[in-house]
Scaffold this motif. Structure first.
Motif, PDB file in Angstrom:
ATOM      1  N   ALA A  66       0.522  -1.332  -0.038  1.00  0.00           N
ATOM      2  CA  ALA A  66      -0.311   0.232  -0.097  1.00  0.00           C
ATOM      3  C   ALA A  66       0.887   0.994  -0.190  1.00  0.00           C
ATOM      4  CB  ALA A  66      -1.451   0.364   0.868  1.00  0.00           C
ATOM      5  N   ALA A  67       1.502   1.568  -1.097  1.00  0.00           N
ATOM      6  CA  ALA A  67       2.432   2.513  -1.229  1.00  0.00           C
ATOM      7  C   ALA A  67       2.432   3.709  -1.108  1.00  0.00           C
ATOM      8  CB  ALA A  67       3.640   2.259  -2.223  1.00  0.00           C
ATOM      9  N   GLY A  68       2.028   4.515  -0.648  1.00  0.00           N
ATOM     10  CA  GLY A  68       1.677   5.794  -0.961  1.00  0.00           C
ATOM     11  C   GLY A  68       0.521   6.301   0.936  1.00  0.00           C
ATOM     12  N   SER A  69      -0.128   4.981   1.124  1.00  0.00           N
ATOM     13  CA  SER A  69      -0.826   5.237   1.804  1.00  0.00           C
ATOM     14  C   SER A  69      -0.606   5.602   3.196  1.00  0.00           C
ATOM     15  CB  SER A  69      -1.878   3.307   1.973  1.00  0.00           C
ATOM     16  OG  SER A  69      -2.741   3.655   3.073  1.00  0.00           O
ATOM     17  N   ARG A  70      -1.511   5.303   4.104  1.00  0.00           N
ATOM     18  CA  ARG A  70      -1.015   5.516   5.542  1.00  0.00           C
ATOM     19  C   ARG A  70      -1.378   4.513   6.508  1.00  0.00           C
ATOM     20  NH1 ARG A  70      -4.438  10.686   7.813  1.00  0.00           N
ATOM     21  NH2 ARG A  70      -2.514  10.893   9.033  1.00  0.00           N
ATOM     22  N   ALA A  71      -0.593   4.951   8.068  1.00  0.00           N
ATOM     23  CA  ALA A  71      -0.249   3.534   8.562  1.00  0.00           C
ATOM     24  C   ALA A  71       0.089   4.339   9.837  1.00  0.00           C
ATOM     25  CB  ALA A  71       0.904   3.406   8.024  1.00  0.00           C
ATOM     26  N   TRP A  72      -0.633   3.192  11.122  1.00  0.00           N
ATOM     27  CA  TRP A  72       0.048   4.088  12.400  1.00  0.00           C
ATOM     28  C   TRP A  72       0.034   2.614  12.992  1.00  0.00           C
ATOM     29  CZ3 TRP A  72      -4.622   3.921   9.414  1.00  0.00           C
ATOM     30  CH2 TRP A  72      -5.193   5.699   9.018  1.00  0.00           C
ATOM     31  N   VAL A  73       1.205   3.745  14.523  1.00  0.00           N
ATOM     32  CA  VAL A  73       1.936   2.555  14.524  1.00  0.00           C
ATOM     33  C   VAL A  73       2.222   2.717  16.597  1.00  0.00           C
ATOM     34  CG1 VAL A  73       4.332   1.317  15.600  1.00  0.00           C
ATOM     35  CG2 VAL A  73       3.492   2.137  13.409  1.00  0.00           C
ATOM     36  N   ALA A  74       1.281   1.605  17.150  1.00  0.00           N
ATOM     37  CA  ALA A  74       1.256   1.733  18.470  1.00  0.00           C
ATOM     38  C   ALA A  74       1.903   1.172  19.801  1.00  0.00           C
ATOM     39  CB  ALA A  74      -0.479   1.800  18.869  1.00  0.00           C
ATOM     40  N   VAL A  75       2.346   1.313  20.611  1.00  0.00           N
ATOM     41  CA  VAL A  75       3.428   0.816  21.157  1.00  0.00           C
ATOM     42  C   VAL A  75       3.248   0.780  22.981  1.00  0.00           C
ATOM     43  CG1 VAL A  75       5.880  -0.264  21.900  1.00  0.00           C
ATOM     44  CG2 VAL A  75       5.440   0.536  19.956  1.00  0.00           C
ATOM     45  N   ARG A  76       2.774  -0.291  23.605  1.00  0.00           N
ATOM     46  CA  ARG A  76       2.097  -0.102  25.195  1.00  0.00           C
ATOM     47  C   ARG A  76       2.387  -0.787  25.822  1.00  0.00           C
ATOM     48  NH1 ARG A  76      -2.749  -1.629  21.668  1.00  0.00           N
ATOM     49  NH2 ARG A  76      -4.130  -2.851  23.950  1.00  0.00           N
ATOM     50  N   GLU A 114       0.669  -3.274  28.862  1.00  0.00           N
ATOM     51  CA  GLU A 114      -0.251  -3.525  29.761  1.00  0.00           C
ATOM     52  C   GLU A 114      -0.615  -4.808  30.225  1.00  0.00           C
ATOM     53  OE1 GLU A 114      -5.506  -3.586  28.428  1.00  0.00           O
ATOM     54  OE2 GLU A 114      -3.768  -1.967  27.481  1.00  0.00           O
ATOM     55  N   ASP A 115      -0.475  -5.420  31.649  1.00  0.00           N
ATOM     56  CA  ASP A 115      -1.622  -5.931  31.935  1.00  0.00           C
ATOM     57  C   ASP A 115       0.327  -7.627  32.144  1.00  0.00           C
ATOM     58  OD1 ASP A 115      -4.147  -5.356  33.305  1.00  0.00           O
ATOM     59  OD2 ASP A 115      -4.728  -6.543  31.210  1.00  0.00           O
ATOM     60  N   GLY A 116       1.048  -6.379  32.309  1.00  0.00           N
ATOM     61  CA  GLY A 116       2.457  -7.534  32.481  1.00  0.00           C
ATOM     62  C   GLY A 116       2.359  -8.191  30.971  1.00  0.00           C
ATOM     63  N   ASP A 117       2.204  -7.457  29.846  1.00  0.00           N
ATOM     64  CA  ASP A 117       2.635  -7.486  28.147  1.00  0.00           C
ATOM     65  C   ASP A 117       3.084  -6.381  27.305  1.00  0.00           C
ATOM     66  OD1 ASP A 117       1.819 -10.443  28.273  1.00  0.00           O
ATOM     67  OD2 ASP A 117      -0.095 -10.096  28.600  1.00  0.00           O
ATOM     68  N   LEU A 118       3.411  -6.023  26.750  1.00  0.00           N
ATOM     69  CA  LEU A 118       4.040  -5.694  25.814  1.00  0.00           C
ATOM     70  C   LEU A 118       2.845  -5.756  24.480  1.00  0.00           C
ATOM     71  CD1 LEU A 118       5.727  -2.574  25.337  1.00  0.00           C
ATOM     72  CD2 LEU A 118       7.678  -4.030  23.700  1.00  0.00           C
ATOM     73  N   HIS A 119       2.170  -4.440  23.823  1.00  0.00           N
ATOM     74  CA  HIS A 119       1.197  -4.827  23.224  1.00  0.00           C
ATOM     75  C   HIS A 119       1.746  -4.048  21.911  1.00  0.00           C
ATOM     76  CE1 HIS A 119      -2.048  -6.476  24.656  1.00  0.00           C
ATOM     77  NE2 HIS A 119      -1.443  -6.226  25.713  1.00  0.00           N
ATOM     78  N   VAL A 120       2.419  -4.402  20.779  1.00  0.00           N
ATOM     79  CA  VAL A 120       2.296  -3.276  19.434  1.00  0.00           C
ATOM     80  C   VAL A 120       1.721  -4.102  18.537  1.00  0.00           C
ATOM     81  CG1 VAL A 120       4.014  -3.426  18.044  1.00  0.00           C
ATOM     82  CG2 VAL A 120       4.370  -4.268  20.455  1.00  0.00           C
ATOM     83  N   GLU A 121       0.885  -2.697  17.294  1.00  0.00           N
ATOM     84  CA  GLU A 121      -0.018  -2.866  16.419  1.00  0.00           C
ATOM     85  C   GLU A 121      -0.172  -1.710  15.835  1.00  0.00           C
ATOM     86  OE1 GLU A 121      -3.912  -1.712  18.475  1.00  0.00           O
ATOM     87  OE2 GLU A 121      -3.683  -3.356  19.887  1.00  0.00           O
ATOM     88  N   VAL A 122       0.486  -2.852  14.565  1.00  0.00           N
ATOM     89  CA  VAL A 122       0.468  -1.600  13.371  1.00  0.00           C
ATOM     90  C   VAL A 122      -0.272  -1.557  12.326  1.00  0.00           C
ATOM     91  CG1 VAL A 122       1.578  -1.099  10.858  1.00  0.00           C
ATOM     92  CG2 VAL A 122       3.422  -2.085  13.123  1.00  0.00           C
ATOM     93  N   THR A 123      -0.778  -1.163  12.426  1.00  0.00           N
ATOM     94  CA  THR A 123      -2.757  -0.696  11.945  1.00  0.00           C
ATOM     95  C   THR A 123      -2.427   0.311  10.224  1.00  0.00           C
ATOM     96  OG1 THR A 123      -3.389  -0.250  13.343  1.00  0.00           O
ATOM     97  CG2 THR A 123      -5.258  -0.235  11.628  1.00  0.00           C
ATOM     98  N   SER A 124      -3.214  -0.262   8.979  1.00  0.00           N
ATOM     99  CA  SER A 124      -2.219   0.413   7.720  1.00  0.00           C
ATOM    100  C   SER A 124      -3.579   0.375   6.787  1.00  0.00           C
ATOM    101  CB  SER A 124      -1.300  -0.304   6.775  1.00  0.00           C
ATOM    102  OG  SER A 124      -1.231  -1.425   6.330  1.00  0.00           O
ATOM    103  N   LYS A 125      -3.514   1.170   6.314  1.00  0.00           N
ATOM    104  CA  LYS A 125      -4.987   1.254   5.125  1.00  0.00           C
ATOM    105  C   LYS A 125      -4.370   0.519   4.034  1.00  0.00           C
ATOM    106  CE  LYS A 125      -7.549   5.187   6.223  1.00  0.00           C
ATOM    107  NZ  LYS A 125      -8.719   4.207   6.611  1.00  0.00           N
TER     108      LYS A 125
END
Length: 424
Positions: free
Chosen positions: A345-355, A357-368
């Motif tokens: 999806a070149a030229g599109s958008r993406a969001w990265v979240a690192v947090r 929570e509850d003893g775990d590391l959550h990594v999320e990458v969302t893209s159009k």
């Protein structure tokens, strides 16, 4: 001849280890006959039914010695032939010469016969010893003669069988130990092959994660340069990003090679702990933006951020004491997810979240999602597999699935050592 009957139709060449005992027993028996030392009693003729010359007595002795030649290949037939020769010898007056040959055949039959036949032979010998001893005690009143006959019987019958039984047990134990050693060696070889296979898979995964992201960014950015011929500043920015990705790819490749060798250029042992990488997350974001992908770093996962993408990203809020394996795995997962977004999806958008929570590391990458557009670069299908393997190696999970009009990659990695150890 009596001793050759069981050899008809057989083609068992005599073992060299049996030739010398056969010849030796025949020579010793002949000497005892010639010297007159063969009878158990002073006058052998008192117990003999046939009074024949000494030369005739050599015939059953010779046949019994022939049976010694095949005692390893045919232990029970050899014993049977020897006992038949012994019967003939008893009719002429039982002799010490025949006793020696029968004792050797009893020993060989117990040692070389099958386990079932050997056990049957042992039981038969014990029963005969008990029966004969009982008969002697009942019929002979001279206890000295009884003791002498019992000792003679034990020497003739019981001692060879007992000795062979002991040797056989030791051989079976040794064979069992050899078999177990071979099995352990086989298991060790299988473990070694499994370890080598796993190590090769790990190396392939690391090479893919380290190099594929940088090279994919280089390819995408190079393709974008052609459409920026009239935009000098943009071309310069892309070229600088290309050079940066190339240098980083070479640096990480050199570091991996040195790690595999176990030493660096100064012949110093390299540390085994992976460096913290999430603190350098902005490097991945800048590289993805250079490909034309609009990337936003957010504190929580979202697909509709209210703030536009900015050149300066907020710092990643990482918990203290994050395990190095979790830090590195999270970094590689973000790298692979952004690489896939830039490919498809070149030229599109993406969001990265690192947090955390509850003893775990959550990594999320969302893209159009790319829609009907063709990807800039074809995928190999190993990226998602590598992400899942990295997460599973430290007890985590990775999911990748469409979410509305977006593609969402979510990794859940354990932060606590107890949980990590439990999963590993």
């Amino acid at each position: 001849m009596v001793g050759l009957g069981f050899l008809r139709g057989r083609s068992f060449p005599p073992d060299r280890r049996d030739v010398l005992p056969a010849v030796g027993l025949f020579a010793l028996g002949t000497f005892l006959y010639v010297a007159g030392w063969y009878p158990f009693f002073r006058d052998v003729h008192t117990l003999a039914l046939w009074n024949l010359p000494i030369a005739w007595r050599l015939i059953p002795l010779f046949c019994a010695c022939l049976a010694v030649l095949v005692r390893r290949h045919l232990p029970l037939p050899a014993l049977g032939a020897g006992l038949l020769c012994c019967v003939v010898d008893v009719l002429m007056g039982f002799s010490i010469s025949m006793l020696l040959v029968v004792s050797e055949l009893l020993y060989s039959a117990t040692l070389h016969a099958s386990r079932r036949a050997s056990r049957t032979l042992i039981r038969t010998v014990i029963a005969l010893v008990v029966l004969i001893t009982t008969g002697l005690l009942w019929s002979v009143h001279d206890w000295q003669v009884v003791v002498l006959l019992i000792l003679l019987m034990l020497t003739i019958v019981f001692v060879p069988v007992w000795w062979a039984m002991t040797v056989r047990q030791e051989r079976e134990v040794a064979e069992a130990e050899r078999t177990r050693a071979k099995q352990q060696a086989r298991i060790a070889e299988l473990d070694r092959r499994t370890a080598v296979s796993e190590e090769r898979a790990r190396m392939a995964r690391d090479l893919h994660d380290v190099i594929a992201g940088h090279l994919s960014a280089i390819a995408i950015q190079s393709d974008a340069v052609g459409s920026m011929a009239s935009d000098g500043p943009a071309v310069s920015t892309v070229l600088r990003s290309i050079r940066k990705n190339s240098v980083e790819a070479l640096t990480e490749m050199r570091a991996m090679i040195e790690l595999l060798r176990g030493q660096n250029a100064d012949e110093q042992q390299l540390p085994q702990d992976s460096p913290a990488r999430l603190a350098e997350l902005h490097v991945l974001l800048d590289s993805a933006r250079a490909t034309g992908l609009e990337v936003t770093l957010t504190p929580t996962p979202t697909t509709t951020p209210t703030t536009p993408t900015t050149p300066t990203d907020p710092p990643v809020d990482l918990p203290p004491g994050i395990p190095a394996s979790v830090d590195l795995a999270a970094y590689r997962i973000v790298q692979e997810a952004l690489t896939n977004a830039a490919k498809h999806a070149a030229g599109s958008r993406a969001w990265v979240a690192v947090r955390a929570e509850d003893g775990d590391l959550h990594v999320e990458v969302t893209s159009k999602l790319a829609g009907t557009r063709n990807p800039v670069l074809p995928g190999t299908g190993t990226g998602l597999l590598n992400m899942r393997e990295r997460a599973a190696a430290i007890g985590g999970t990775v999911s990748a699935e469409p979410d509305g009009g977006c593609w969402r990659v979510h990794a859940k990695l354990p932060l606590g050592p107890e949980k990590e150890h439990k999963h590993s």
